[in-house]
Design a protein around this motif. Structure first.
Motif, short mmCIF file in Angstrom:
data_model
loop_
_atom_site.label_atom_id
_atom_site.label_comp_id
_atom_site.label_asym_id
_atom_site.label_seq_id
_atom_site.Cartn_x
_atom_site.Cartn_y
_atom_site.Cartn_z
N GLU A 40 0.81 -1.21 0.00
CA GLU A 40 0.00 0.00 0.00
C GLU A 40 0.85 1.27 0.00
OE1 GLU A 40 -2.75 -0.14 3.19
OE2 GLU A 40 -3.82 -1.90 2.44
N ALA A 41 2.15 1.13 0.23
CA ALA A 41 3.02 2.30 0.23
C ALA A 41 3.07 2.88 -1.18
CB ALA A 41 4.42 1.91 0.69
N SER A 42 2.91 4.19 -1.27
CA SER A 42 2.89 4.85 -2.58
C SER A 42 4.30 4.97 -3.13
CB SER A 42 2.28 6.24 -2.45
OG SER A 42 3.14 7.10 -1.73
N GLN A 43 4.40 5.14 -4.45
CA GLN A 43 5.69 5.33 -5.08
C GLN A 43 6.35 6.60 -4.55
OE1 GLN A 43 7.34 3.16 -7.12
NE2 GLN A 43 5.65 1.82 -6.51
N GLU A 44 5.53 7.62 -4.25
CA GLU A 44 6.06 8.87 -3.71
C GLU A 44 6.70 8.63 -2.35
OE1 GLU A 44 4.57 13.37 -2.45
OE2 GLU A 44 3.18 11.95 -3.36
N GLN A 45 6.03 7.82 -1.51
CA GLN A 45 6.58 7.51 -0.19
C GLN A 45 7.88 6.73 -0.31
OE1 GLN A 45 2.99 5.60 1.26
NE2 GLN A 45 2.74 7.17 2.84
N LEU A 46 7.89 5.74 -1.20
CA LEU A 46 9.08 4.91 -1.38
C LEU A 46 10.23 5.74 -1.92
CD1 LEU A 46 7.45 1.69 -2.90
CD2 LEU A 46 8.37 1.98 -0.59
N ALA A 47 9.92 6.70 -2.78
CA ALA A 47 10.97 7.53 -3.37
C ALA A 47 11.64 8.42 -2.34
CB ALA A 47 10.37 8.39 -4.50
N GLN A 48 10.95 8.69 -1.22
CA GLN A 48 11.52 9.53 -0.19
C GLN A 48 12.48 8.77 0.72
OE1 GLN A 48 8.13 11.21 1.82
NE2 GLN A 48 7.61 12.59 0.14
N LEU A 49 12.46 7.45 0.65
CA LEU A 49 13.35 6.65 1.48
C LEU A 49 14.76 6.64 0.91
CD1 LEU A 49 11.12 3.49 2.14
CD2 LEU A 49 11.42 5.48 3.62
N LEU A 50 15.75 6.63 1.80
CA LEU A 50 17.12 6.43 1.36
C LEU A 50 17.29 5.00 0.88
CD1 LEU A 50 19.48 8.00 4.07
CD2 LEU A 50 18.99 8.89 1.80
N THR A 51 18.14 4.78 -0.10
CA THR A 51 18.52 3.42 -0.44
C THR A 51 19.59 2.98 0.55
OG1 THR A 51 20.32 4.07 -1.92
CG2 THR A 51 18.09 3.89 -2.88
N PRO A 52 19.77 1.67 0.74
CA PRO A 52 20.85 1.21 1.61
C PRO A 52 22.22 1.72 1.16
CG PRO A 52 19.31 -0.57 1.19
CD PRO A 52 18.91 0.55 0.29
N GLU A 53 22.40 1.84 -0.16
CA GLU A 53 23.67 2.35 -0.68
C GLU A 53 23.90 3.79 -0.24
OE1 GLU A 53 22.26 -0.81 -3.58
OE2 GLU A 53 21.36 0.83 -2.45
N GLN A 54 22.85 4.61 -0.32
CA GLN A 54 22.97 6.01 0.10
C GLN A 54 23.24 6.12 1.59
OE1 GLN A 54 19.10 7.18 -1.40
NE2 GLN A 54 20.00 8.38 -3.08
N ALA A 55 22.53 5.30 2.38
CA ALA A 55 22.73 5.33 3.83
C ALA A 55 24.15 4.93 4.18
CB ALA A 55 21.73 4.40 4.51
N ALA A 56 24.66 3.89 3.52
CA ALA A 56 26.02 3.42 3.80
C ALA A 56 27.05 4.49 3.46
CB ALA A 56 26.30 2.14 3.01
N GLU A 57 26.85 5.18 2.35
CA GLU A 57 27.79 6.24 1.95
C GLU A 57 27.81 7.36 2.99
OE1 GLU A 57 30.51 8.59 -0.02
OE2 GLU A 57 30.00 6.48 -0.38
N ILE A 58 26.64 7.75 3.49
CA ILE A 58 26.56 8.80 4.51
C ILE A 58 27.28 8.35 5.78
CG2 ILE A 58 24.97 10.01 6.06
CD1 ILE A 58 22.93 9.98 3.72
N ILE A 59 27.05 7.11 6.19
CA ILE A 59 27.63 6.60 7.43
C ILE A 59 29.15 6.49 7.34
CG2 ILE A 59 27.76 4.59 8.97
CD1 ILE A 59 24.76 4.12 8.25
N VAL A 60 29.65 5.86 6.28
CA VAL A 60 31.10 5.68 6.16
C VAL A 60 31.81 7.01 5.98
CG1 VAL A 60 32.94 4.58 4.84
CG2 VAL A 60 30.82 3.33 5.27
N SER A 61 31.24 7.91 5.21
CA SER A 61 31.85 9.24 5.04
C SER A 61 31.88 9.99 6.38
CB SER A 61 31.06 10.06 4.02
OG SER A 61 31.17 9.49 2.73
N GLY A 62 30.82 9.84 7.16
CA GLY A 62 30.79 10.47 8.47
C GLY A 62 31.85 9.91 9.40
N MET A 63 32.02 8.59 9.36
CA MET A 63 33.08 7.97 10.16
C MET A 63 34.45 8.49 9.76
SD MET A 63 31.98 3.95 10.44
CE MET A 63 33.54 3.52 11.23
#
Length: 261
Positions: free
Chosen positions: A199-222
């Motif tokens: 039931e999640a809309s495409q708009e809602q899903l599009a607002q989520l980070l991908t795991p790849e994006q999250a990993a890049e943010i985390i490792v760069s922050g470290m």
């Protein structure tokens, strides 16, 4: 050389791949051997720098045996990235059984604590080292239906902040991560099948980070020795709202969760 927990999929797998891509050696830890083998396959040509370790983080003795295995393979350990975690069914505390409550606390908090306590002496012996613990937006903002999950992640938050104070004059840097919405299989991996994601809309899903994006943010922050990392605009924005008006932020999330709990 970094140890990553919850490395069999989602953000954890992408953390492993990101670190390998930056030239790091990685010990990937997960409860599922099959999932870890998938991570090895995804690593491709970088797999020579990767070791896998099937482990239940709630078993303290098993965690305490891990440094010897990691050091035997890689020669040293320079950091731990505690990513493993589960949620529980979207129900109120009154309806949540004690077995599930214990499981969530054991994995999310005690699993992180065991890793920290076990590896910290080794990290203190290195010229430079890092502890990175993944909390959650739910660790500073109450989410109805995920109250115990939030409590476990709030415990991770305070544990990490306490470590930051205790280790500020040492070689060990400490980071806490607050992911917002990330498109992962955490519900499936947590054994939850009582919600329909279709039931999640495409708009809602599009607002989520991908795991790849999250990993890049985390490792760069470290790499930049950030004390706090907000993985996602929603996490950063809700943190600001919660600081300004806890009641407003709490009511906002409660209203959004009405249809789920």
């Amino acid at each position: 050389m970094i140890v990553v927990t919850g490395a069999g999929g989602g953000i954890g797998r992408q953390l492993v791949l990101n670190l390998l891509g930056r030239g790091a050696r990685v010990a990937a830890v997960d409860i599922s051997k099959e999932a870890l083998e998938g991570t090895v396959q995804a690593a491709g040509s970088h797999s020579s720098k990767l070791s896998i370790h099937t482990l239940n983080l709630t078993e303290r003795e098993a965690v305490e045996a891990l440094p010897e295995q990691v050091i035997e393979r890689h020669g040293q350990v320079d950091g731990i990235l505690n990513n493993a975690g589960i949620i529980h069914p979207f129900i109120h505390v009154n309806d949540l059984d004690y077995d599930k409550i214990k499981q969530v606390m054991d994995i999310n908090f005690y699993g992180t604590l065991y890793m920290v306590k076990t590896f910290l002496p080794h990290l203190l012996a290195r010229p430079a080292a890092h502890i990175c613990n993944v909390s959650s937006m739910g660790g500073f903002l109450p989410v109805p239906g995920q109250t115990i999950y939030g409590a476990s992640k709030a415990a991770v938050k305070l544990l990490t902040e306490g470590l930051q104070a205790e280790l500020k004059d040492t070689n060990v840097k400490v980071t806490v991560v607050f992911p917002g919405g990330v498109s992962t299989n955490i519900m499936k991996n947590s054994g939850i099948d009582n919600m329909d994601n279709t039931e999640a809309s495409q708009e809602q899903l599009a607002q989520l980070l991908t795991p790849e994006q999250a990993a890049e943010i985390i490792v760069s922050g470290m790499e930049n020795d950030k004390v706090r990392i907000y993985a996602g605009k929603d996490s950063r924005i809700m943190d600001k709202i919660y600081r300004l008006s806890p009641a407003k932020a709490t009511n906002l999330i409660a209203d959004k969760m009405k249809d789920l709990v």
